[in-house]
Design a protein around this motif. Sequence first.
Motif, PDB file in Angstrom:
ATOM      1  N   PRO A 368       9.831  38.103  26.787  1.00 33.97           N
ATOM      2  CA  PRO A 368      10.295  39.077  27.792  1.00 33.97           C
ATOM      3  C   PRO A 368      10.268  38.601  29.240  1.00 33.97           C
ATOM      4  CG  PRO A 368       8.943  40.183  26.156  1.00 33.97           C
ATOM      5  CD  PRO A 368       8.827  38.703  25.880  1.00 33.97           C
ATOM      6  N   TYR A 369       9.412  37.645  29.593  1.00 30.55           N
ATOM      7  CA  TYR A 369       9.392  37.194  30.990  1.00 30.55           C
ATOM      8  C   TYR A 369      10.773  36.715  31.423  1.00 30.55           C
ATOM      9  CZ  TYR A 369       8.672  34.473  35.189  1.00 30.55           C
ATOM     10  OH  TYR A 369       8.800  33.984  36.461  1.00 30.55           O
ATOM     11  N   GLN A 370      11.497  36.069  30.499  1.00 32.44           N
ATOM     12  CA  GLN A 370      12.799  35.501  30.843  1.00 32.44           C
ATOM     13  C   GLN A 370      13.798  36.575  31.281  1.00 32.44           C
ATOM     14  OE1 GLN A 370      14.068  32.108  30.531  1.00 32.44           O
ATOM     15  NE2 GLN A 370      11.959  31.437  30.354  1.00 32.44           N
ATOM     16  N   TYR A 371      13.576  37.835  30.851  1.00 29.88           N
ATOM     17  CA  TYR A 371      14.541  38.878  31.213  1.00 29.88           C
ATOM     18  C   TYR A 371      13.874  40.092  31.863  1.00 29.88           C
ATOM     19  CZ  TYR A 371      13.212  39.961  26.353  1.00 29.88           C
ATOM     20  OH  TYR A 371      12.513  40.167  25.186  1.00 29.88           O
ATOM     21  N   GLY A 372      12.661  39.885  32.455  1.00 30.13           N
ATOM     22  CA  GLY A 372      12.163  40.940  33.321  1.00 30.13           C
ATOM     23  C   GLY A 372      10.700  41.297  33.299  1.00 30.13           C
ATOM     24  N   ALA A 373       9.951  40.941  32.262  1.00 32.63           N
ATOM     25  CA  ALA A 373       8.529  41.303  32.234  1.00 32.63           C
ATOM     26  C   ALA A 373       7.777  40.519  33.304  1.00 32.63           C
ATOM     27  CB  ALA A 373       7.932  41.017  30.853  1.00 32.63           C
ATOM     28  N   ASP A 374       7.132  41.214  34.242  1.00 35.46           N
ATOM     29  CA  ASP A 374       6.451  40.572  35.373  1.00 35.46           C
ATOM     30  C   ASP A 374       7.400  39.648  36.134  1.00 35.46           C
ATOM     31  OD1 ASP A 374       3.970  41.784  34.686  1.00 35.46           O
ATOM     32  OD2 ASP A 374       3.662  40.257  33.155  1.00 35.46           O
ATOM     33  N   ASN A 375       8.657  40.001  36.145  1.00 40.61           N
ATOM     34  CA  ASN A 375       9.693  39.164  36.747  1.00 40.61           C
ATOM     35  C   ASN A 375      10.756  40.073  37.377  1.00 40.61           C
ATOM     36  OD1 ASN A 375      11.749  37.374  37.379  1.00 40.61           O
ATOM     37  ND2 ASN A 375      12.138  36.728  35.276  1.00 40.61           N
ATOM     38  N   PRO A 376      10.509  40.583  38.591  1.00 42.75           N
ATOM     39  CA  PRO A 376      11.444  41.528  39.229  1.00 42.75           C
ATOM     40  C   PRO A 376      12.866  40.995  39.347  1.00 42.75           C
ATOM     41  CG  PRO A 376       9.364  41.441  40.424  1.00 42.75           C
ATOM     42  CD  PRO A 376       9.314  40.333  39.423  1.00 42.75           C
ATOM     43  N   ASP A 377      13.003  39.671  39.565  1.00 41.06           N
ATOM     44  CA  ASP A 377      14.349  39.099  39.672  1.00 41.06           C
ATOM     45  C   ASP A 377      15.116  39.253  38.360  1.00 41.06           C
ATOM     46  OD1 ASP A 377      13.986  38.386  42.286  1.00 41.06           O
ATOM     47  OD2 ASP A 377      13.441  36.297  41.847  1.00 41.06           O
ATOM     48  N   GLY A 378      14.387  39.150  37.236  1.00 42.02           N
ATOM     49  CA  GLY A 378      15.026  39.310  35.937  1.00 42.02           C
ATOM     50  C   GLY A 378      15.555  40.714  35.731  1.00 42.02           C
ATOM     51  N   ILE A 379      14.825  41.700  36.245  1.00 43.25           N
ATOM     52  CA  ILE A 379      15.280  43.096  36.163  1.00 43.25           C
ATOM     53  C   ILE A 379      16.461  43.314  37.108  1.00 43.25           C
ATOM     54  CG2 ILE A 379      14.649  45.498  36.589  1.00 43.25           C
ATOM     55  CD1 ILE A 379      13.376  44.352  34.063  1.00 43.25           C
ATOM     56  N   LEU A 424      13.420  47.674  31.773  1.00 43.99           N
ATOM     57  CA  LEU A 424      11.995  47.437  31.527  1.00 43.99           C
ATOM     58  C   LEU A 424      11.617  47.754  30.079  1.00 43.99           C
ATOM     59  CD1 LEU A 424      10.412  48.730  34.845  1.00 43.99           C
ATOM     60  CD2 LEU A 424      10.264  46.397  33.945  1.00 43.99           C
ATOM     61  N   ARG A 425      12.264  48.770  29.497  1.00 44.63           N
ATOM     62  CA  ARG A 425      11.995  49.086  28.088  1.00 44.63           C
ATOM     63  C   ARG A 425      12.337  47.897  27.193  1.00 44.63           C
ATOM     64  NH1 ARG A 425      13.530  54.025  24.732  1.00 44.63           N
ATOM     65  NH2 ARG A 425      12.050  52.883  23.438  1.00 44.63           N
ATOM     66  N   PHE A 426      13.418  47.183  27.515  1.00 44.56           N
ATOM     67  CA  PHE A 426      13.810  46.040  26.693  1.00 44.56           C
ATOM     68  C   PHE A 426      12.743  44.945  26.696  1.00 44.56           C
ATOM     69  CE2 PHE A 426      18.409  47.332  27.723  1.00 44.56           C
ATOM     70  CZ  PHE A 426      18.500  48.096  26.566  1.00 44.56           C
ATOM     71  N   THR A 427      11.922  44.895  27.745  1.00 43.54           N
ATOM     72  CA  THR A 427      10.880  43.862  27.816  1.00 43.54           C
ATOM     73  C   THR A 427       9.686  44.182  26.916  1.00 43.54           C
ATOM     74  OG1 THR A 427       9.722  44.850  29.713  1.00 43.54           O
ATOM     75  CG2 THR A 427      11.542  43.356  30.203  1.00 43.54           C
ATOM     76  N   GLU A 428       9.745  45.287  26.185  1.00 41.63           N
ATOM     77  CA  GLU A 428       8.668  45.617  25.241  1.00 41.63           C
ATOM     78  C   GLU A 428       8.762  44.801  23.953  1.00 41.63           C
ATOM     79  OE1 GLU A 428       8.943  49.807  24.601  1.00 41.63           O
ATOM     80  OE2 GLU A 428       8.713  50.306  26.733  1.00 41.63           O
ATOM     81  N   SER A 429       9.811  44.023  23.811  1.00 44.49           N
ATOM     82  CA  SER A 429      10.029  43.247  22.587  1.00 44.49           C
ATOM     83  C   SER A 429      10.623  41.896  22.923  1.00 44.49           C
ATOM     84  CB  SER A 429      10.991  44.015  21.660  1.00 44.49           C
ATOM     85  OG  SER A 429      11.494  43.192  20.623  1.00 44.49           O
ATOM     86  N   ASN A 430      10.278  40.869  22.142  1.00 45.34           N
ATOM     87  CA  ASN A 430      11.011  39.608  22.203  1.00 45.34           C
ATOM     88  C   ASN A 430      12.441  39.857  21.736  1.00 45.34           C
ATOM     89  OD1 ASN A 430       8.576  38.455  22.884  1.00 45.34           O
ATOM     90  ND2 ASN A 430       8.622  36.883  21.296  1.00 45.34           N
ATOM     91  N   ILE A 431      13.338  38.942  22.074  1.00 43.94           N
ATOM     92  CA  ILE A 431      14.704  39.001  21.570  1.00 43.94           C
ATOM     93  C   ILE A 431      14.986  37.724  20.793  1.00 43.94           C
ATOM     94  CG2 ILE A 431      15.586  40.550  23.351  1.00 43.94           C
ATOM     95  CD1 ILE A 431      16.627  38.139  24.864  1.00 43.94           C
ATOM     96  N   SER A 432      15.918  37.799  19.846  1.00 39.74           N
ATOM     97  CA  SER A 432      16.201  36.624  19.019  1.00 39.74           C
ATOM     98  C   SER A 432      17.681  36.522  18.694  1.00 39.74           C
ATOM     99  CB  SER A 432      15.404  36.672  17.714  1.00 39.74           C
ATOM    100  OG  SER A 432      15.891  37.703  16.872  1.00 39.74           O
ATOM    101  N   MET A 433      18.117  35.292  18.424  1.00 42.15           N
ATOM    102  CA  MET A 433      19.437  35.008  17.871  1.00 42.15           C
ATOM    103  C   MET A 433      19.203  34.347  16.523  1.00 42.15           C
ATOM    104  SD  MET A 433      22.213  32.135  18.970  1.00 42.15           S
ATOM    105  CE  MET A 433      22.824  32.835  20.491  1.00 42.15           C
ATOM    106  N   ASN A 434      19.701  34.971  15.467  1.00 42.86           N
ATOM    107  CA  ASN A 434      19.482  34.456  14.115  1.00 42.86           C
ATOM    108  C   ASN A 434      20.814  34.002  13.533  1.00 42.86           C
ATOM    109  OD1 ASN A 434      18.563  33.793  11.605  1.00 42.86           O
ATOM    110  ND2 ASN A 434      17.571  35.742  11.185  1.00 42.86           N
ATOM    111  N   LEU A 435      20.975  32.673  13.402  1.00 41.03           N
ATOM    112  CA  LEU A 435      22.203  32.095  12.869  1.00 41.03           C
ATOM    113  C   LEU A 435      22.071  31.730  11.399  1.00 41.03           C
ATOM    114  CD1 LEU A 435      22.849  29.775  15.938  1.00 41.03           C
ATOM    115  CD2 LEU A 435      24.045  31.903  15.438  1.00 41.03           C
TER     116      LEU A 435
END
Length: 533
Positions: A368-379, A424-435
């Motif tokens: 989640p840090y990559q897209y906003g957790a503890d990262n205001p720029d990501g939000i 911010l809700r989205f940062t409650e979970s990791n995200i994945s790409m499954n190929l």
Amino acid sequence: MKSSFNGLIKDLRAFSNQFDHVSDQNKKLHLKELYRQPLPEKKSLIEYVDLLMFLIAHPSNEILLASAEKELSRVTSFLKKMSSQKRISFFNSGLPYAEISTQFSHDFSGWLMQQKECVVSVESWNDGTTPLIEVLKLTLPSVEREYTSTGSANEELLDALLVKKENRFEFILSQLSALNDRPMIKDHLFDSLMLTESVMPKSSTFSRPYNRLKNVKTFFHQDILKKFDHLALLNTHLPEERKMEEQERSEVSDVIKRSMALMARETDPATFMDKDSLKVFDLERGISIAIFGMTPDRQLPLESYLGFTLFKNGFPMSYGGAWVFGRRALFGINIFEAFRGGESGYVMCQLLRVYRQVFGVDYFEVEPYQYGADNPDGIKSGAFWFYYRYGFRPLDETLTKLADAEFQKIKTKPGYRSSEKTLLRFTESNISMNLGKGIPVTVSELVLKITKAIQTRFKGDRLIAEQVLIGDFTTKTNLDKTLSKDEERVLSEVAFLAAVINPDKKRYEVLKEMILAKSKDVANYQSLILDLF
């Protein structure tokens, strides 16, 4: 055309990533006008250099490329002539001749000390949690240890040891090198000294604008690629890796390490790079990607932390890495600020393409840090949607449904933006790409099974557990080869792993090969993990 220096920069920035005829003419006119302007002795010059780097990395023709290079040369001459007092404004900027000051690791400091393009010294060292005298108790020859029984302060101790002031940092590095065979202890002691280092460039080579790969064929842009078939790109066969002699391999490694130093940063794969593992792939649109593992003594248990640096027309543009274990990789990407506003999505997919095809990864996960957790720029930037557009989805099903509904609104309602609360809700979970098919096992899941097995079978006695499991493994695999220290460490890892996956004879042979492969060939090691699972 008349405007202030800052106004001209602002205008030039607005069409720096546009490539129609009008934008190219505007770039040419603005660069010409900026060339006539006196350069400022303040931080707006940093913004200008970043803009020039973007233009050189994304040129539309030879004329604009030459104009941007000419301006960069003027800035460099300006900085070289500037007094050291005035140059303080560019402290830690990575500009030519500007000082870098931070705390680096022991190994990275040692590498910096060997660089002819800069001078490294200790700026301060009296705030550490461990006094130097306590460190030297462990490293000095026994005949000199009486110096460490006096309770002397740092300077007094080094005076007594007859270490000249200009050699003191080198002396400390050398003393701690005595603990190279125990790297974790060495790192802990060096970090606890909390030495702030000053890195003073001696030439323009040691700077962000001139830290580039050599002999690069320039790609000229006619557009910025925003829309493309990311799945088709991920499946496009990679070209052969670049064939490199030892000198070129060292040059690429140095550019990678300098890119970190000039931003006062470190990553473990860059600091502890195993140069033999370094692979470079020259791809489309001026992109080259270097991937590399770490020396055997720094490798992680079971998984492999594999770093990357992505180059754009020779410039280090992006860095990060992946924690790879078989089909799975936890992935992180950082784009240097000077190059934001370019082809970020295309760049990320090129990186995923390399990891997928070189290491067989088809499941990528992002924290989640990559897209906003503890990262205001990501939000603020809505970074979650950057990943969503290329196939990443939350691991949490409820959040996936929310994301799908939000994305539908974005597509159908002009000007709609997700709220900060939703992002911010989205940062409650990791995200994945499954190929691939199914979700591959994680190292954490296996370690939990190992911990439970130690408790159940050996009542928590880890020393006995290790001895017994190694004995069982060597018996079942007829492992009679004399192992190196690095191979012995891997033997312990796979013996614990074997205890929880119940391997058959064939899988025991794969585990046995993993012991010999991990310290020598990380790609082969990952291939064996794929076979194992």
